[in-house]
Design a protein around this motif. Structure first.
Motif, mmCIF file in Angstrom:
data_model
loop_
_atom_site.group_PDB
_atom_site.id
_atom_site.type_symbol
_atom_site.label_atom_id
_atom_site.label_comp_id
_atom_site.label_asym_id
_atom_site.label_seq_id
_atom_site.Cartn_x
_atom_site.Cartn_y
_atom_site.Cartn_z
ATOM 1 N N GLU A 189 0.830 -1.211 0.000
ATOM 2 C CA GLU A 189 0.000 0.000 0.000
ATOM 3 C C GLU A 189 0.864 1.261 0.000
ATOM 4 O O GLU A 189 0.550 2.242 -0.667
ATOM 5 C CB GLU A 189 -0.966 -0.016 1.199
ATOM 6 N N MET A 190 1.966 1.219 0.730
ATOM 7 C CA MET A 190 2.848 2.398 0.732
ATOM 8 C C MET A 190 3.475 2.590 -0.652
ATOM 9 O O MET A 190 3.618 3.708 -1.133
ATOM 10 C CB MET A 190 3.924 2.246 1.813
ATOM 11 N N THR A 191 3.815 1.490 -1.311
ATOM 12 C CA THR A 191 4.371 1.586 -2.665
ATOM 13 C C THR A 191 3.344 2.214 -3.606
ATOM 14 O O THR A 191 3.660 3.145 -4.368
ATOM 15 C CB THR A 191 4.742 0.178 -3.188
ATOM 16 N N ALA A 192 2.101 1.718 -3.516
ATOM 17 C CA ALA A 192 1.045 2.259 -4.381
ATOM 18 C C ALA A 192 0.818 3.745 -4.067
ATOM 19 O O ALA A 192 0.586 4.553 -4.975
ATOM 20 C CB ALA A 192 -0.246 1.467 -4.182
ATOM 21 N N ALA A 201 0.933 6.799 -6.594
ATOM 22 C CA ALA A 201 -0.225 7.687 -6.724
ATOM 23 C C ALA A 201 0.161 9.146 -6.437
ATOM 24 O O ALA A 201 -0.375 10.074 -7.039
ATOM 25 C CB ALA A 201 -1.340 7.240 -5.779
ATOM 26 N N ALA A 202 1.121 9.327 -5.538
ATOM 27 C CA ALA A 202 1.534 10.693 -5.176
ATOM 28 C C ALA A 202 2.465 11.300 -6.229
ATOM 29 O O ALA A 202 2.816 12.474 -6.131
ATOM 30 C CB ALA A 202 2.216 10.692 -3.811
ATOM 31 N N GLY A 203 2.889 10.489 -7.204
ATOM 32 C CA GLY A 203 3.674 11.059 -8.298
ATOM 33 C C GLY A 203 5.058 10.464 -8.510
ATOM 34 O O GLY A 203 5.789 10.896 -9.399
ATOM 35 N N ILE A 204 5.454 9.485 -7.686
ATOM 36 C CA ILE A 204 6.742 8.833 -7.944
ATOM 37 C C ILE A 204 6.540 7.905 -9.145
ATOM 38 O O ILE A 204 5.699 7.002 -9.101
ATOM 39 C CB ILE A 204 7.240 8.002 -6.727
ATOM 40 N N ASP A 205 7.283 8.148 -10.188
ATOM 41 C CA ASP A 205 7.115 7.394 -11.429
ATOM 42 C C ASP A 205 8.234 6.361 -11.527
ATOM 43 O O ASP A 205 9.409 6.730 -11.668
ATOM 44 C CB ASP A 205 7.175 8.395 -12.603
ATOM 45 N N PRO A 206 7.901 5.068 -11.467
ATOM 46 C CA PRO A 206 8.946 4.040 -11.493
ATOM 47 C C PRO A 206 9.775 4.059 -12.786
ATOM 48 O O PRO A 206 10.843 3.444 -12.846
ATOM 49 C CB PRO A 206 8.186 2.720 -11.361
ATOM 50 N N ALA A 207 9.287 4.770 -13.804
ATOM 51 C CA ALA A 207 10.090 4.880 -15.023
ATOM 52 C C ALA A 207 11.159 5.965 -14.855
ATOM 53 O O ALA A 207 12.150 6.008 -15.587
ATOM 54 C CB ALA A 207 9.194 5.201 -16.219
ATOM 55 N N LYS A 208 10.966 6.834 -13.886
ATOM 56 C CA LYS A 208 11.916 7.938 -13.692
ATOM 57 C C LYS A 208 12.775 7.733 -12.449
ATOM 58 O O LYS A 208 13.925 8.170 -12.400
ATOM 59 C CB LYS A 208 11.155 9.258 -13.524
ATOM 60 N N ILE A 211 -5.132 11.979 -5.507
ATOM 61 C CA ILE A 211 -4.122 10.976 -5.111
ATOM 62 C C ILE A 211 -4.837 9.743 -4.561
ATOM 63 O O ILE A 211 -4.502 8.601 -4.902
ATOM 64 C CB ILE A 211 -3.147 11.564 -4.052
ATOM 65 N N ARG A 212 -5.844 9.984 -3.729
ATOM 66 C CA ARG A 212 -6.588 8.859 -3.139
ATOM 67 C C ARG A 212 -7.273 8.036 -4.236
ATOM 68 O O ARG A 212 -7.259 6.809 -4.197
ATOM 69 C CB ARG A 212 -7.629 9.413 -2.158
ATOM 70 N N GLU A 213 -7.829 8.725 -5.228
ATOM 71 C CA GLU A 213 -8.514 7.980 -6.290
ATOM 72 C C GLU A 213 -7.535 7.128 -7.093
ATOM 73 O O GLU A 213 -7.806 5.976 -7.424
ATOM 74 C CB GLU A 213 -9.265 8.951 -7.214
ATOM 75 N N GLU A 214 -6.380 7.691 -7.369
ATOM 76 C CA GLU A 214 -5.369 6.929 -8.112
ATOM 77 C C GLU A 214 -4.883 5.742 -7.271
ATOM 78 O O GLU A 214 -4.680 4.631 -7.775
ATOM 79 C CB GLU A 214 -4.198 7.865 -8.477
ATOM 80 N N LEU A 215 -4.739 5.955 -5.978
ATOM 81 C CA LEU A 215 -4.311 4.879 -5.081
ATOM 82 C C LEU A 215 -5.326 3.730 -5.104
ATOM 83 O O LEU A 215 -4.953 2.555 -5.213
ATOM 84 C CB LEU A 215 -4.159 5.437 -3.656
ATOM 85 N N THR A 216 -6.592 4.075 -5.032
ATOM 86 C CA THR A 216 -7.640 3.053 -5.043
ATOM 87 C C THR A 216 -7.554 2.241 -6.334
ATOM 88 O O THR A 216 -7.653 1.018 -6.332
ATOM 89 C CB THR A 216 -9.030 3.728 -4.930
ATOM 90 N N ARG A 217 -7.312 2.932 -7.437
ATOM 91 C CA ARG A 217 -7.206 2.245 -8.729
ATOM 92 C C ARG A 217 -6.007 1.286 -8.730
ATOM 93 O O ARG A 217 -6.106 0.128 -9.109
ATOM 94 C CB ARG A 217 -7.054 3.299 -9.836
ATOM 95 N N LEU A 218 -4.866 1.768 -8.239
ATOM 96 C CA LEU A 218 -3.651 0.940 -8.238
ATOM 97 C C LEU A 218 -3.811 -0.301 -7.361
ATOM 98 O O LEU A 218 -3.291 -1.371 -7.678
ATOM 99 C CB LEU A 218 -2.450 1.754 -7.732
ATOM 100 N N LEU A 219 -4.563 -0.151 -6.260
ATOM 101 C CA LEU A 219 -4.689 -1.277 -5.333
ATOM 102 C C LEU A 219 -5.614 -2.378 -5.845
ATOM 103 O O LEU A 219 -5.695 -3.452 -5.265
ATOM 104 C CB LEU A 219 -5.136 -0.790 -3.947
ATOM 105 N N ASP A 220 -6.268 -2.118 -6.977
ATOM 106 C CA ASP A 220 -7.051 -3.178 -7.613
ATOM 107 C C ASP A 220 -6.152 -4.258 -8.160
ATOM 108 O O ASP A 220 -6.586 -5.372 -8.415
ATOM 109 C CB ASP A 220 -7.863 -2.599 -8.794
ATOM 110 N N ASP A 221 -4.888 -3.922 -8.410
ATOM 111 C CA ASP A 221 -3.964 -4.911 -8.967
ATOM 112 C C ASP A 221 -2.673 -4.918 -8.141
ATOM 113 O O ASP A 221 -1.674 -4.324 -8.508
ATOM 114 C CB ASP A 221 -3.685 -4.565 -10.443
#
Ligand code: TYM
Length: 335
Positions: A64-67, A71-78, A291-301
């Motif tokens: 959850e912390m990773t997600a 969601a807060a803007g850390i981009d694993p591609a960068k 941020i919360r909405e994006e987090l919820t989306r990420l936690l689906d997977d």
């Protein structure tokens, strides 16, 4: 320039972590890349062990912390994003550095004193040794800059002492001295109930802290009920020096809006908290809601989130290996 920083996976990300650290991490990701540098952020699950967390919760918290970071803007591609456990070199270097750090240095660490409280004998050895693992986290990657909140500055000063002593004792020039970077505008975000204590995962009241997963209604209620004083806002930020609660709310407003605290007091000068708090609540909802909405989306997977950590760990391990090897060689260990 190599930027390295970490966050413990104990519970939710709150506004203190976000404004004091993570927001800087996001900003630096592009700035540093533009200068040919690198940004590396990790979930400090090994540091998380210094507080007992049931194992199943620990696993969930790390994902959850990773997600939340993503969601807060850390981009694993960068930025490289991983958790300590997946790169064993953190623990290996920490052991080497344990033999360089002095007990007298660790005895001065205020976080240990605060967290151990009166029962020092009953505190874990891990809690005591915590700052040495933290030194390993940054020295392993030869970090040049470490963005943190004010409360972690002392630990980084210790990391500099350990690096200096290692370089001197073993006559090498292995570790550069990491520079702590404390956000000027949000060095310390304080509790909404008691502005003498920092906002933290361990505040006794939920009303003391705004979590990034809070609903819009909860965010608004927490700011509405935040402790304040009956005076109107002055025309300069300096005049808030003795009004800790008011100063904290203005600091939060400024950090959320990317403005200076001075420009915020100028806008609200002469107005009371009846006007200021709803404006702050609206601002917070507009920043944190997406941020919360994006987090919820990420936690689906969750498997996809875990896969990001594996990819990040692979990249981090490649950077860690030569430093660990050089430290072992400097100390005469046979590999
Ligand atoms: P942690 O998980 O307690 O907090 C993560 C980051 O958030 C900052 N922070 C705050 N900043 C302003 N106001 C607050 N109320 C507030 N609360 C937390 C912290 O200063 C931190 O930057 N030991 C670290 C994790 C760590 C680490 C490292 C950091 C492990 N290894 C190496 C940097 C480099 C910690 O417990 O942070």
């Amino acid at each position: 320039m190599r930027v390295v920083s970490g966050i413990k996976p104990t519970g939710n990300l709150h506004l203190g972590n976000y404004l004091g650290a993570v927001k800087q991490w996001v900003r630096m990701q592009d700035e540093v890349a533009g200068q040919g540098g690198e940004t590396m952020y990790f979930i400090a699950d090994l540091h998380g062990l210094t507080e007992y967390i049931p194992p199943a919760e620990m696993t969930a918290n790390t994902l959850e912390m990773t997600a939340t970071m993503i969601a807060a803007g850390i981009d694993p591609a960068k930025s490289i994003l991983w958790n300590q456990t997946r790169v064993p070199a953190h623990s290996e270097l920490a052991w080497l550095l344990n033999n360089v750090a002095r007990v007298g240095w660790l005895n001065r660490m205020t976080q240990f004193k605060d967290k151990a409280g009166k029962d020092r004998e009953g505190a874990s050895a891990g809690l005591y040794d915590y700052p040495v693992l933290m030194a390993a986290d940054v020295l392993l990657y030869k970090a040049t800059h470490v963005p943190v909140g004010e409360d972690q500055k002392q630990h980084l000063e210790l990391a500099r002492d350990i690096a200096t002593k290692f370089n001197n004792d073993f006559e090498v020039d292995l570790f550069p001295l990491p520079e702590p970077m404390v956000s000027k505008d949000a060095p310390r975000i304080m509790s909404l109930r008691d502005a003498t204590a920092k906002m933290s995962k361990s505040n006794p009241s939920e009303m003391a802290r705004v979590n990034l997963v809070d609903s819009d209604d909860d965010i608004a209620a927490k700011f509405r009920k935040a402790k304040t004083d009956p005076e109107p806002l002055p025309d300069t930020f300096d005049k808030l020096a003795d009004r800790a609660e008011a100063k904290n709310l203005v600091t939060i407003f400024a950090a959320l809006a990317d403005r200076t605290p001075q420009s915020v007091v100028e806008e609200f000068a002469g107005q009371g908290f009846g006007a200021f708090k709803p404006a702050l609540a609206d601002l917070a909802v507009s920043v944190l809601g997406p941020i919360r909405e994006e987090l919820t989306r990420l936690l689906d997977d969750r498997a996809a989130v875990s896969a990001e950590l594996s990819r990040g760990a692979e990249k981090a391990a490649v950077l860690a290996a030569p430093t660990l090897r050089a430290a072992q060689q400097a100390m005469g260990l046979q590999i």
